[in-house]
Design an enzyme around this catalytic site. Structure first.
Site, mmCIF file in Angstrom:
data_model
loop_
_atom_site.group_PDB
_atom_site.id
_atom_site.type_symbol
_atom_site.label_atom_id
_atom_site.label_comp_id
_atom_site.label_asym_id
_atom_site.label_seq_id
_atom_site.Cartn_x
_atom_site.Cartn_y
_atom_site.Cartn_z
ATOM 1 C CE LYS A 1 0.303 -4.744 2.875
ATOM 2 N NZ LYS A 1 -0.053 -6.076 2.314
ATOM 3 C CB THR B 1 -0.892 0.002 1.270
ATOM 4 O OG1 THR B 1 -1.410 1.308 1.472
ATOM 5 C CG2 THR B 1 -0.106 -0.370 2.513
ATOM 6 C CG ASP B 2 -1.045 5.058 -1.025
ATOM 7 O OD1 ASP B 2 -1.653 4.401 -0.156
ATOM 8 O OD2 ASP B 2 -1.567 6.015 -1.633
ATOM 9 C CD GLU B 3 -3.491 3.431 4.313
ATOM 10 O OE1 GLU B 3 -3.361 3.475 5.545
ATOM 11 O OE2 GLU B 3 -4.569 3.180 3.760
ATOM 12 C CE1 TYR C 1 -3.215 -2.802 5.594
ATOM 13 C CE2 TYR C 1 -3.285 -0.437 5.126
ATOM 14 C CZ TYR C 1 -3.248 -1.756 4.685
ATOM 15 O OH TYR C 1 -3.233 -2.030 3.337
HETATM 16 N N1 LIG Z 1 -7.973 -1.961 -0.410
HETATM 17 C C1 LIG Z 1 -7.085 -1.037 -0.758
HETATM 18 O O1 LIG Z 1 -7.454 0.104 -1.045
HETATM 19 C C2 LIG Z 1 -5.622 -1.393 -0.845
HETATM 20 C C3 LIG Z 1 -4.750 -0.452 -1.395
HETATM 21 C C4 LIG Z 1 -3.395 -0.803 -1.534
HETATM 22 C C5 LIG Z 1 -2.940 -2.036 -1.133
HETATM 23 N N2 LIG Z 1 -3.806 -2.932 -0.570
HETATM 24 C C6 LIG Z 1 -3.265 -4.239 -0.182
HETATM 25 O O2 LIG Z 1 -3.831 -5.200 -1.070
HETATM 26 C C7 LIG Z 1 -4.050 -6.437 -0.397
HETATM 27 C C8 LIG Z 1 -5.497 -6.845 -0.543
HETATM 28 O O3 LIG Z 1 -6.337 -5.823 0.004
HETATM 29 P P1 LIG Z 1 -7.908 -6.009 0.061
HETATM 30 O O4 LIG Z 1 -8.506 -4.672 0.170
HETATM 31 O O5 LIG Z 1 -8.344 -6.923 -1.024
HETATM 32 O O6 LIG Z 1 -8.052 -6.765 1.455
HETATM 33 P P2 LIG Z 1 -9.295 -7.559 2.044
HETATM 34 O O7 LIG Z 1 -9.289 -7.292 3.505
HETATM 35 O O8 LIG Z 1 -10.526 -7.289 1.260
HETATM 36 O O9 LIG Z 1 -8.915 -9.103 1.786
HETATM 37 C C9 LIG Z 1 -7.886 -9.747 2.465
HETATM 38 C C10 LIG Z 1 -8.019 -11.243 2.192
HETATM 39 O O10 LIG Z 1 -6.934 -11.911 2.865
HETATM 40 C C11 LIG Z 1 -7.455 -13.046 3.553
HETATM 41 N N3 LIG Z 1 -6.599 -13.295 4.715
HETATM 42 C C12 LIG Z 1 -6.458 -12.519 5.834
HETATM 43 N N4 LIG Z 1 -5.596 -13.084 6.687
HETATM 44 C C13 LIG Z 1 -5.155 -14.232 6.094
HETATM 45 C C14 LIG Z 1 -4.226 -15.245 6.475
HETATM 46 N N5 LIG Z 1 -3.590 -15.194 7.651
HETATM 47 N N6 LIG Z 1 -4.002 -16.263 5.625
HETATM 48 C C15 LIG Z 1 -4.648 -16.344 4.427
HETATM 49 N N7 LIG Z 1 -5.554 -15.409 4.029
HETATM 50 C C16 LIG Z 1 -5.804 -14.375 4.851
HETATM 51 C C17 LIG Z 1 -8.871 -12.658 3.942
HETATM 52 O O11 LIG Z 1 -9.689 -13.812 4.186
HETATM 53 C C18 LIG Z 1 -9.318 -11.868 2.708
HETATM 54 O O12 LIG Z 1 -9.870 -12.707 1.730
HETATM 55 C C19 LIG Z 1 -3.619 -6.210 1.049
HETATM 56 O O13 LIG Z 1 -2.318 -6.728 1.204
HETATM 57 C C20 LIG Z 1 -3.626 -4.704 1.216
HETATM 58 O O14 LIG Z 1 -2.659 -4.304 2.151
HETATM 59 C C21 LIG Z 1 -5.133 -2.634 -0.421
#
Ligand SMILES: NC(=O)c1ccc[n+]([C@@H]2O[C@H](COP(=O)([O-])OP(=O)(O)OC[C@H]3O[C@@H](n4cnc5c(N)ncnc54)[C@H](O)[C@@H]3O)[C@@H](O)[C@H]2O)c1
Length: 351
Positions: A163, A133-135, A159
């Protein structure tokens, strides 16, 4: 390619899997623990595809992950599994430390053991793509500043700190052990199948229920919004064409204040599902700001554009319209998340 995706039942992971199965010939193993954020109903349209398989597993479970790697024989791992909600990380950081840091460490070690046993040609071609993430960069104060790939890390929340730690582990596994890694740091995503606790779906669903639309502080926090399907396209480009050990920032060139986002949703709903009396904006309620709330994030996505030719296809206006339309057309999916039935039936089925 055979691609193992962790966290494929989440918001971005499910968009990536839909993209891989609908638009490419790649094979996918979705390895997901199915926490509250994992929802297999986001994959019903592709779950019967013969190129798709699913394994319920925790990334921290090295034995199960090792078996999955040995059986599936991936050419790449795309690691999206994480605890991802900032507010939850403030209320209870432990799960974030466990999954995002310890879990990533366990996954790296299982991957390293698998990778070391590959033939020389497959070892060279293998990729471990860490999705971040950019965070991790903290917040920006100058109006024109942008996060680049060399911006120093300064995470603010549990969080983003977790990350950031996972990013460091991934880079170290390349420097120390030679594991062929790639990293991407992306701005805020939005779009279909977003869990209703996040800002955009929360506002849409609260508005439709006539509930208050909470805006933190004065609503002037700026985020750079990216339509989730644009992110999925970027991730595929990076894993297939990116240079090993490089980081690519991904952003939508769509800086908006939170208040503007909420007002734009209200305007779209006024057009697509008008209230009987008044406008949805009447429901906006300013609430106490989140502790440590970052003021502004904005991404310089020039490197991925120059090197890999990626650019977002959606503007904020077009993506938000699609998103609001999707929620209006898929209220069943939302209600099943809101009332917990998506989890209850899953638990029932596994008993
Ligand atoms: N949502 C955003 O805006 C955003 C932006 C930049 C980066 N990200 C990154 O992208 C990735 C996905 O984000 P998202 O929004 O889809 O998240 P999300 O919370 O919607 O999904 C996370 C998934 O990971 C699974 N999970 C959690 N813990 C687990 C574990 N210990 N073992 C196996 N599976 C596990 C959950 O069941 C879920 O399906 C993350 O790494 C997040 O940091 C998200």
């Amino acid at each position: 390619m055979r691609i193992l995706i962790t966290g494929g039942a989440g918001f971005i992971g499910s968009a990536l899997i839909r993209h891989l199965l609908n638009d490419t010939q790649h094979h996918v193993l979705n390895l997901d623990k199915l926490t509250y954020a994992g929802n297999l109903e986001s994959l019903t349209g592709v779950a019967n595809n013969p190129r798709y398989s699913f394994l319920q597993a925790d990334i921290s479970d090295s034995v199960l992950v090792g078996q999955a790697l040995a059986e599936f024989q991936p050419d790449a791992i795309m690691h999206l599994a994480a605890e991802s909600h900032v507010d939850r990380s403030i209320d209870g950081p432990a799960a974030f430390i466990q999954t995002n840091i310890v879990g990533t460490y366990a996954l790296l070690e299982a991957t390293r053991a698998y990778w070391l046993a590959l033939s020389e040609a497959r070892k060279q071609a293998f990729r471990f793509h860490h999705i971040s993430t950019d965070e991790v960069y903290g917040d920006l104060h100058g109006v024109d500043d942008l996060f680049t790939e060399s911006t120093p890390y300064a995470p603010s929340s549990p969080y983003s700190a977790s990350k950031a730690a996972s990013d460091h582990l991934v880079r170290a596994w390349h420097r120390t052990y030679g594991l062929p890694v790639l990293l991407t740091n992306c701005s805020n995503n939005y779009g279909p199948y977003h869990f209703p606790e996040k800002l955009i779906p929360l506002v849409i669903l609260n508005a439709l229920d006539g509930k208050p639309l909470p805006v933190y502080g004065n609503g002037q926090q700026v985020r750079d919004w990216l339509y989730v399907e644009d992110h999925a396209r970027a991730l595929l480009k990076v894993v297939t064409e990116g240079r090993v050990s490089e980081t690519y920032n991904i952003g939508g060139h769509n800086e908006q204040t939170n208040l503007h986002v909420v007002e734009s949703i209200c305007a779209l709903l006024d057009e697509l599902a008008p209230r009987q009396i008044g406008t949805y904006k009447d429901l906006i309620k300013f609430v106490q700001d989140r502790p440590g709330h970052d003021l502004r994030y904005a991404i310089d996505a020039g490197k991925i554009a120059r090197e890999l030719g990626w650019a977002p296809e959606e503007t904020f206006a077009s993506g938000l319209r699609k998103t609001v339309r999707w929620y209006l057309d898929n209220l069943d999916w939302c209600r099943r998340v809101q009332d917990g039935s998506y989890q209850r039936e899953r638990l029932g089925a596994s008993l």
